[in-house]
Design a protein around this motif. Structure first.
Motif, PDB file in Angstrom:
ATOM      1  N   ALA A   1       0.834  -1.202   0.000  1.00  0.00           N
ATOM      2  CA  ALA A   1       0.000   0.000   0.000  1.00  0.00           C
ATOM      3  C   ALA A   1       0.871   1.255   0.000  1.00  0.00           C
ATOM      4  O   ALA A   1       0.584   2.239  -0.696  1.00  0.00           O
ATOM      5  N   GLN A   2       1.955   1.223   0.766  1.00  0.00           N
ATOM      6  CA  GLN A   2       2.867   2.364   0.816  1.00  0.00           C
ATOM      7  C   GLN A   2       3.546   2.579  -0.536  1.00  0.00           C
ATOM      8  O   GLN A   2       3.743   3.719  -0.966  1.00  0.00           O
ATOM      9  N   ARG A   3       3.912   1.489  -1.223  1.00  0.00           N
ATOM     10  CA  ARG A   3       4.528   1.626  -2.551  1.00  0.00           C
ATOM     11  C   ARG A   3       3.538   2.220  -3.557  1.00  0.00           C
ATOM     12  O   ARG A   3       3.909   3.062  -4.377  1.00  0.00           O
ATOM     13  N   LEU A   4       2.301   1.778  -3.499  1.00  0.00           N
ATOM     14  CA  LEU A   4       1.296   2.318  -4.406  1.00  0.00           C
ATOM     15  C   LEU A   4       1.085   3.805  -4.157  1.00  0.00           C
ATOM     16  O   LEU A   4       1.028   4.605  -5.102  1.00  0.00           O
ATOM     17  N   ALA A   5       0.982   4.170  -2.889  1.00  0.00           N
ATOM     18  CA  ALA A   5       0.791   5.581  -2.552  1.00  0.00           C
ATOM     19  C   ALA A   5       1.989   6.408  -2.999  1.00  0.00           C
ATOM     20  O   ALA A   5       1.839   7.520  -3.514  1.00  0.00           O
ATOM     21  N   ALA A   6       3.190   5.867  -2.828  1.00  0.00           N
ATOM     22  CA  ALA A   6       4.397   6.582  -3.244  1.00  0.00           C
ATOM     23  C   ALA A   6       4.429   6.792  -4.753  1.00  0.00           C
ATOM     24  O   ALA A   6       5.016   7.764  -5.241  1.00  0.00           O
TER      25      ALA A   6
ATOM     26  N   ASP B   1      -4.000   7.669  -5.168  1.00  0.00           N
ATOM     27  CA  ASP B   1      -4.666   8.398  -4.093  1.00  0.00           C
ATOM     28  C   ASP B   1      -6.123   7.974  -3.926  1.00  0.00           C
ATOM     29  O   ASP B   1      -6.900   8.656  -3.264  1.00  0.00           O
ATOM     30  N   ARG B   2      -6.499   6.852  -4.533  1.00  0.00           N
ATOM     31  CA  ARG B   2      -7.825   6.299  -4.294  1.00  0.00           C
ATOM     32  C   ARG B   2      -7.880   5.708  -2.895  1.00  0.00           C
ATOM     33  O   ARG B   2      -6.832   5.448  -2.288  1.00  0.00           O
ATOM     34  N   PRO B   3      -9.063   5.473  -2.325  1.00  0.00           N
ATOM     35  CA  PRO B   3      -9.145   4.831  -1.001  1.00  0.00           C
ATOM     36  C   PRO B   3      -8.460   3.466  -1.022  1.00  0.00           C
ATOM     37  O   PRO B   3      -8.837   2.586  -1.800  1.00  0.00           O
ATOM     38  N   LEU B   4      -7.437   3.304  -0.199  1.00  0.00           N
ATOM     39  CA  LEU B   4      -6.667   2.057  -0.128  1.00  0.00           C
ATOM     40  C   LEU B   4      -7.068   1.270   1.114  1.00  0.00           C
ATOM     41  O   LEU B   4      -7.068   1.810   2.225  1.00  0.00           O
ATOM     42  N   HIS B   5      -7.387  -0.002   0.933  1.00  0.00           N
ATOM     43  CA  HIS B   5      -7.792  -0.866   2.034  1.00  0.00           C
ATOM     44  C   HIS B   5      -6.816  -2.045   2.117  1.00  0.00           C
ATOM     45  O   HIS B   5      -6.661  -2.779   1.138  1.00  0.00           O
TER      46      HIS B   5
END
Length: 414
Positions: A198-203, A207-211
């Motif tokens: 999840a952190q890699r995707l955000a980086a 910016d969609r809601p991540l669960h």
């Protein structure tokens, strides 16, 4: 007042995947477990996917899409979002009706699911399972060209208007990440199996809601596991299982065991490196200690975990979670690894981390465990206390909550 979906009525879920559930692999294993658990709770799941490589029993819950000749992903044919597939999907949607679309992959079928959801005004939940950057860089003969081609093809179906953040990564990796980000950004909610992914995707700009919802092991398979054999062999019994792919490092597993004389190695799986793996094993001193069992079912793999002493997990920096790690915890087999991300899935004390990712370090760790078998006993005790945390039933409620949130946000509550 009507009750929200997931609390008072069953949900109708359309899953899309580029790998047939009858085939072996982490995504398929996870999807099968999710479907079974959802259906046990009274929800209805229909899977839209590619044809199976071998004949399978009839299943009204699987809709087979048409694939495009000459195209493949990881050895599987691709079902592009063609007009023919769109007509088939629309027909099934009209007949069955759905509340939410859950795309399990980011290739042809995953894109088809995204497009179908938009045509029918349904919310999209996108699962992100794969590190395409690692796979392409370590397996393609022309990584940059492969990543660029994937980006262009995916971009023709799913656009991404924003620029990706500049990160310290290769041009190949940057191209490989773009389709992943585009697919995630096109969804309403994104499901990831681990915090580190999840952190890699955000980086990378998602910016969609991540669960964060872990994958799980089917409860029935875990309940059916045999007791662990009480005998302790003279050598450390090492297990490796997975896809014979460069980022999984099966050849490194063989080399580490070659260097650690007090070990045997049982290998379960198949894939592109099979010929090289057979050649590596067919050497004096290894033929008697390394056995190739081929591709087996998940149940057989779990049973093998019960019979061995330690799971060797030599891959590093390329997994989003690794279903084999969840299976190891469920089966109670200690894990030898070289990746700090592993400890998010395997409880501390149930794993042993080599000093680095080299085969020398892995062999050194194997020799240490072979000489101090009491360490493995202590690790098994830790795993026994955490075995239930891998069961799919523990995560299904959370998955349903994501569906419910996506449906509520879309304004489709009854």
């Amino acid at each position: 007042m009507s009750e929200p979906p997931g609390e008072g009525r069953s949900l109708r879920v359309a899953m899309f995947a580029d790998f047939h559930p009858a085939t072996l692999g982490g995504i398929q294993t996870s999807m099968r477990a999710q479907r079974a658990a959802l259906e046990r709770r009274g929800h209805r799941v229909t899977v839209f996917t590619i044809p199976p490589p071998e004949p399978t029993p009839p299943d009204s819950g699987i809709v087979v899409l048409t694939t495009t000749g000459g195209m493949s992903v990881n050895g599987y044919p691709v079902a592009l979002p063609t007009r023919r597939n769109a007509r088939l999907i629309d027909t099934v949607f009209a007949e069955r009706g759905f509340d939410v679309v859950h795309a399990q992959t980011t290739y042809g079928a995953g894109i088809a699911g995204l497009r179908a959801a938009r045509r029918h005004g349904l919310p999209v939940v996108q699962s992100m399972h794969s590190r395409d950057d690692s796979f392409i860089e370590r397996n393609s003969p022309f990584p940059y060209l492969a990543a660029l081609t994937m980006r262009v093809l995916h971009g023709g179906f799913v656009g991404l208007r924003k620029e990706l953040p500049r990160l310290p990564e290769s041009r190949t990796a940057r191209h490989a990440w773009r389709p992943l980000v585009a697919q995630a950004q096109a969804a309403d909610h994104v499901v990831v199996p681990t915090r580190h992914f999840a952190q890699r995707l955000a980086a990378h700009g998602v910016d969609r809601p991540l669960h964060v919802v872990s994958n799980g092991v089917d409860d029935d398979l875990v309940r059916a596991l045999p007791e662990r054999p009480r005998d302790r062999g003279p050598r450390l019994r090492v297990l490796w299982c997975g896809r014979f792919s460069a980022e999984k490092r099966p050849l490194d597993a063989v080399e580490a065991v070659r260097l650690a004389e007090g070990c045997t190695l049982d290998i379960y799986g198949a894939g592109a490196l099979e010929t090289r793996l057979r050649s590596a094993v067919d050497r004096p001193g290894l033929r008697e200690r390394v056995r190739l069992h081929g591709e087996v079912s998940q149940a057989e793999c779990l049973t093998a975990m019960r019979a061995n002493d330690v799971l060797l997990f030599p891959s590093a920096g390329c997994d989003t979670q690794g279903m084999v790690l969840l299976e190891a915890v469920a089966a109670g087999i200690p894990v030898l690894h070289c990746d700090p991300d592993v400890t998010e899935t395997v409880p501390e004390g149930g794993e042993f981390r080599a000093r680095d990712a080299s085969t020398d370090a892995l062999a050194e760790a194997l020799r240490l465990l072979a000489q101090h078998r009491d360490r493995l006993d202590a690790m098994r005790e830790v795993l026994a206390r955490h075995a239930d945390r891998t069961l799919q039933s523990r995560f299904t409620e959370r998955l349903v909550a994501v569906y419910t949130e996506a449906i509520a946000a879309s304004g489709r509550l009854p």
